[in-house]
Design a protein around this motif. Sequence first.
Motif, short mmCIF file in Angstrom:
data_model
loop_
_atom_site.label_atom_id
_atom_site.label_comp_id
_atom_site.label_asym_id
_atom_site.label_seq_id
_atom_site.Cartn_x
_atom_site.Cartn_y
_atom_site.Cartn_z
N ARG A 1 0.81 -1.22 0.00
CA ARG A 1 0.00 0.00 0.00
C ARG A 1 0.84 1.27 0.00
O ARG A 1 0.33 2.34 -0.28
CB ARG A 1 -0.94 -0.01 1.20
CG ARG A 1 -2.01 -1.09 1.09
CD ARG A 1 -2.78 -1.19 2.36
NE ARG A 1 -1.89 -1.82 3.35
CZ ARG A 1 -2.28 -2.51 4.38
NH1 ARG A 1 -3.55 -2.67 4.62
NH2 ARG A 1 -1.42 -3.05 5.21
N SER A 2 2.14 1.12 0.32
CA SER A 2 3.03 2.28 0.33
C SER A 2 4.46 1.80 0.15
O SER A 2 4.77 0.61 0.35
CB SER A 2 2.92 3.03 1.66
OG SER A 2 3.45 2.24 2.71
N LYS A 3 5.33 2.72 -0.18
CA LYS A 3 6.75 2.37 -0.31
C LYS A 3 7.31 1.95 1.05
O LYS A 3 8.11 1.02 1.14
CB LYS A 3 7.55 3.55 -0.85
CG LYS A 3 9.00 3.17 -1.15
CD LYS A 3 9.79 4.32 -1.72
CE LYS A 3 9.29 4.61 -3.11
NZ LYS A 3 10.07 5.66 -3.79
N GLU A 4 6.85 2.63 2.11
CA GLU A 4 7.32 2.29 3.45
C GLU A 4 6.97 0.85 3.80
O GLU A 4 7.78 0.12 4.36
CB GLU A 4 6.72 3.25 4.49
CG GLU A 4 7.23 4.67 4.38
CD GLU A 4 6.64 5.46 3.20
OE1 GLU A 4 5.56 5.09 2.67
OE2 GLU A 4 7.28 6.43 2.78
N GLU A 5 5.75 0.44 3.47
CA GLU A 5 5.34 -0.94 3.72
C GLU A 5 6.18 -1.90 2.88
O GLU A 5 6.65 -2.92 3.38
CB GLU A 5 3.86 -1.12 3.35
CG GLU A 5 3.36 -2.55 3.50
CD GLU A 5 1.92 -2.70 3.04
OE1 GLU A 5 1.67 -3.58 2.20
OE2 GLU A 5 1.06 -1.94 3.52
N TYR A 6 6.39 -1.55 1.63
CA TYR A 6 7.12 -2.41 0.69
C TYR A 6 8.56 -2.66 1.14
O TYR A 6 9.06 -3.77 1.04
CB TYR A 6 7.09 -1.78 -0.70
CG TYR A 6 8.01 -2.44 -1.69
CD1 TYR A 6 7.73 -3.72 -2.18
CD2 TYR A 6 9.15 -1.81 -2.12
CE1 TYR A 6 8.58 -4.34 -3.08
CE2 TYR A 6 10.00 -2.41 -3.03
CZ TYR A 6 9.72 -3.68 -3.49
OH TYR A 6 10.56 -4.28 -4.38
N VAL A 7 9.25 -1.64 1.63
CA VAL A 7 10.66 -1.78 1.97
C VAL A 7 10.90 -2.15 3.43
O VAL A 7 12.06 -2.30 3.84
CB VAL A 7 11.46 -0.49 1.63
CG1 VAL A 7 11.40 -0.20 0.15
CG2 VAL A 7 11.00 0.69 2.45
N ASP A 8 9.87 -2.33 4.23
CA ASP A 8 10.02 -2.60 5.66
C ASP A 8 10.61 -3.99 5.92
O ASP A 8 9.92 -5.00 5.73
CB ASP A 8 8.66 -2.47 6.35
CG ASP A 8 8.74 -2.60 7.86
OD1 ASP A 8 9.86 -2.84 8.40
OD2 ASP A 8 7.70 -2.47 8.51
N PRO A 9 11.86 -4.06 6.35
CA PRO A 9 12.47 -5.38 6.59
C PRO A 9 11.85 -6.11 7.78
O PRO A 9 11.90 -7.35 7.83
CB PRO A 9 13.94 -5.05 6.85
CG PRO A 9 13.96 -3.63 7.28
CD PRO A 9 12.79 -2.96 6.64
N ALA A 10 11.24 -5.38 8.70
CA ALA A 10 10.65 -6.01 9.88
C ALA A 10 9.43 -6.87 9.53
O ALA A 10 9.10 -7.80 10.25
CB ALA A 10 10.26 -4.94 10.90
N THR A 11 8.77 -6.55 8.41
CA THR A 11 7.58 -7.30 8.02
C THR A 11 7.80 -8.18 6.79
O THR A 11 6.87 -8.82 6.31
CB THR A 11 6.41 -6.35 7.74
OG1 THR A 11 6.77 -5.50 6.63
CG2 THR A 11 6.06 -5.50 8.95
N LEU A 12 9.04 -8.22 6.30
CA LEU A 12 9.31 -8.94 5.06
C LEU A 12 8.91 -10.41 5.12
O LEU A 12 8.21 -10.91 4.23
CB LEU A 12 10.79 -8.82 4.68
CG LEU A 12 11.20 -9.52 3.39
CD1 LEU A 12 10.44 -8.96 2.19
CD2 LEU A 12 12.71 -9.40 3.19
N GLU A 13 9.31 -11.12 6.15
CA GLU A 13 8.99 -12.55 6.23
C GLU A 13 7.49 -12.80 6.25
O GLU A 13 6.99 -13.67 5.54
CB GLU A 13 9.65 -13.19 7.45
CG GLU A 13 11.14 -13.37 7.26
CD GLU A 13 11.75 -14.18 8.38
OE1 GLU A 13 11.31 -15.33 8.59
OE2 GLU A 13 12.67 -13.67 9.04
N ALA A 14 6.76 -12.04 7.03
CA ALA A 14 5.31 -12.22 7.11
C ALA A 14 4.65 -11.92 5.77
O ALA A 14 3.75 -12.63 5.32
CB ALA A 14 4.72 -11.33 8.20
N ARG A 15 5.12 -10.85 5.09
CA ARG A 15 4.55 -10.51 3.78
C ARG A 15 4.87 -11.58 2.75
O ARG A 15 4.04 -11.94 1.92
CB ARG A 15 5.05 -9.14 3.33
CG ARG A 15 4.46 -8.00 4.17
CD ARG A 15 4.90 -6.63 3.72
NE ARG A 15 6.31 -6.41 3.99
CZ ARG A 15 7.21 -6.06 3.09
NH1 ARG A 15 6.87 -5.87 1.84
NH2 ARG A 15 8.48 -5.88 3.42
#
Length: 98
Positions: free
Chosen positions: A69-83
């Motif tokens: 939904r945003s660039k911040e969401e896309y590049v967030d390493p903290a949520t990468l595995e879950a995504r």
Amino acid sequence: RAAAGAAPGAAVATWRTWQTDADKKHRMGVIKQIHELFQKRKGSVTEEWKAKLPDFVRRLEEALYRTARSKEEYVDPATLEARLQNVARRMVRPHRAA
């Protein structure tokens, strides 16, 4: 803002508006993170798996990019595995019905 041919006052979907051709640097970084994640998680792997990994990583990244939904969401390493897990579930789900 109304879309061409739409009724006056009709809203236009604005999702994905954050995505631009200038995102290449970020996309390459996410591809690298995904690749590194798989390399850490997998111990010894077959040559076939190694050969298929780059294409698989690119498909995962494309799905992450399209659904963020945003660039911040896309590049967030903290949520990468879950995504990635969510994307993988969506990729596998249609094939289970076949």
